[in-house]
Design an enzyme around this catalytic site. Sequence first.
Site, PDB file in Angstrom:
ATOM      1  N   PRO A  10      63.217  22.631  16.431  1.00 16.65           N
ATOM      2  CG  PRO A  10      63.933  21.567  18.388  1.00 16.65           C
ATOM      3  CD  PRO A  10      62.711  21.874  17.842  1.00 16.65           C
ATOM      4  CB  THR A  69      61.000  18.765  15.053  1.00 17.38           C
ATOM      5  OG1 THR A  69      61.136  20.273  14.593  1.00 17.38           O
ATOM      6  CG2 THR A  69      61.690  18.828  16.181  1.00 17.38           C
ATOM      7  CE  LYS A  97      61.305  23.399  11.334  1.00 15.28           C
ATOM      8  NZ  LYS A  97      62.152  22.103  12.085  1.00 15.28           N
ATOM      9  CD  GLU A 146      75.233  15.673  30.583  1.00 12.80           C
ATOM     10  OE1 GLU A 146      74.428  15.973  30.926  1.00 12.80           O
ATOM     11  OE2 GLU A 146      76.277  15.991  29.738  1.00 12.80           O
ATOM     12  CG  HIS A 169      73.464  19.033  34.308  1.00 13.79           C
ATOM     13  ND1 HIS A 169      73.745  20.565  34.452  1.00 13.79           N
ATOM     14  CD2 HIS A 169      74.573  18.674  33.034  1.00 13.79           C
ATOM     15  CE1 HIS A 169      74.798  20.957  33.658  1.00 13.79           C
ATOM     16  NE2 HIS A 169      75.145  19.987  33.086  1.00 13.79           N
ATOM     17  CG  ASP A 227      76.610  22.925  30.813  1.00 11.03           C
ATOM     18  OD1 ASP A 227      75.555  22.604  30.044  1.00 11.03           O
ATOM     19  OD2 ASP A 227      77.140  21.720  31.360  1.00 11.03           O
TER      20      ASP A 227
END
Length: 755
Positions: free
Chosen positions: A347, A350, A352, A563, A566, A639
């Site tokens: 993502p 991160t 890179k 949340e 989930h 979702d």
Amino acid sequence: MQNPSQKPRVLRAARIGAAQPQADTAADQAADEAYREAFGEEFDAELLDQLFEELEGEDMPDDELRALRSLNEGTEPPADKTPPRCDQMLAWYMVDAALQKINHTLQPGFHILLVQHESWVPVVEAVLKTAYIYGPHGSFTAMRASRRSRPVIQLLGTRAPLELVRPPAGKSTAGTPNTPSTPGTPPAPALEDTTCACLATGKAACLVTAALDQVPDDLHALADRILAVPPPSRRLLAKMLKELAPPARRLPFGGYDYARLTPTMLRLAYRPAIEAPAYLRGLQRMLPTPASTTPANPERRPLPLAELHGVDAAKQWAASLKADLNDYRQGRLPWAEVPSSALLSGPPGTAKTTLARAIAADCALAFVGTSYADWQSAGHGHLGDVMRSMRAAFHAARAQAPALLFIDELDSVGARGHGAGQRDDWWRSIINGVLEELDGRADNTGVVVMAASNHPEMIDPALLRAGRMERHIVLPLPDANALAAIFRDQLRPVGALEGFNLEQLGQLCLGMSGADIVRLCTEARRRARQQRRPVEQQDLLHAIAGDASPRSTSDEWRIAVHEAGHGVMVLLSPVLELAHLSIVRQGERQGNAVFKLRGETATPAALQAYIVALLAGRAAEELLLGEVSSGAGGASDSDLGYATRLAADAELTLGLGEQRLVWFDLSPPARLSTLLAQRPDIERQVNARLAQAYREASATLAKFKPELERMARRLLECRSLSKREALACMQGNPLDPADRLTAASFGSVQSQAIH
């Protein structure tokens, strides 16, 4: 006797030594043996005379011909009393360093030598042929010495004769007229014509240039090899000074940028009988002093690899690369065995690019960064400009080898066959060009190629096959421990870490990237600086809460319920694994629940369990609040968006439908919406699968309503829950006191924002 022009092309090379040419040394015997192997007959003077004529026809420098004839005729040429050309002397070692990569051997063909600056082109041209023949065994001033110390010429073997090709006078390398031609004079042959003439005679045609984008496209594509001539450096200058005036002590090179030296500077600094320290001081006076050069931006200095957290797979690969590079540098490992390419994906945020810089620094590699955006911005953005800029990036890495070439956003290059007409032709040409460079259109020895992408699935598969970017390293979002370590590294420079609960901060920021943590720390330091005090935990909590409009109490509770739905469903499933739950706002996302399948393979039951967990947030709202909200819908990564995609994949691409074995290509994502609109039968099957999952989620949560409500309240109080904390909440265990403190502190920040 056969004509030498019909035999293998055999040139003479230099061996330093005081022995007379007539001495029957082992080296002479080896040379005679090499000659007999090449020609099948004994060496004699008549053949050498013919070789002289052939060399004269190749426009060999006069000093070399005089030396060769002196050995054959037994006479000594007059010593060269002209002042030394310091620029040519340094250029000798620059060219020799480039030729060492090919063992001073060129095959018949077209070769380009790339120099750093246009001023070095004529100087390199002046020494190229001499360095090619004598470089491995001689020195620039060897031909100026007395007879007894002059090189003994020996037969070394078969090499293609070298011929310089130059653009016509008054034209640039690309053949564009710079000055008008004189009326009445015939036009000079074009660079392409002189190159063709050399190639037709089996020679190694060499073009020296400072700008690859000025080389005609046909010749650029034709090049059999592109050699980068290194710029002046401290090491090469030390070699030159040792030959010019051997110093009696170590020279004070200092921190000067010797790559800025020009041929004119080298000539201006010379005086008769000058000593090496005085000559070096003269050069340094013409260079910018180390103190006056622009200081390096500390923000651009590569972070140590040890300070990058949550990238264990990349660190393991870097450690293996470093060990293999050490073996390669010591001659124990060929370059073909070095893991010289990798793709970093993950993502945004991160690290890179930061990771690639850190790996380059850790492995002592020069870092060369590029991207498709850089190629596109070159010139006028035409395909030819893009291709030249792309090739120039690879050439720059080869010139600085050992180096790491980093291609950012590789997915921007696109993939072949995913467009139409001219658009597909454009991407096909660019990708084919990248493939040529990766496959060694020029020598890639010493060049490690790394690329980065946020969407690796969009990269052309040919770029990822074995031998190219075969190593794929996925960089996930950091976990709580990694986030705490990033906080520690960011806060350490501002003072002591007492008063900071880094573990709690890591838990609060689950789902964020390392770049997000750097931003939060920057905002916290700014807030403390404006209030003239040290940074405190409260500043970080304020940065995490952000300046967005505060959420109402009812909205906070709804998000916590969503949340928690989930979380409860994931913890009840044997095929799913929970990472964390959070109601901390991150941009447009009001909260998140991170979970995954435990296994690598998706069975129908496992896929259905994943879809049930995705829809459990909406079911929890309906169960505890009596109505649903739009929180489950919206973007394609919502979702409902993700669940719809998985249900369609089950029916159309994964072979998990009841009776459907046909595979559909659902890329790009918008194709699914079109397919569902055009195929009501498929839409009904996908909707039936989703409806069944929603009924299952509602029924399961109804059985665990107390656990659902308890987890929602715990999440509202703590803002985020790890897997361990969520499981403890399901089991009815009390809240840890440290977590209760974090929740209270964060709540005070929220109340301040409301008031």
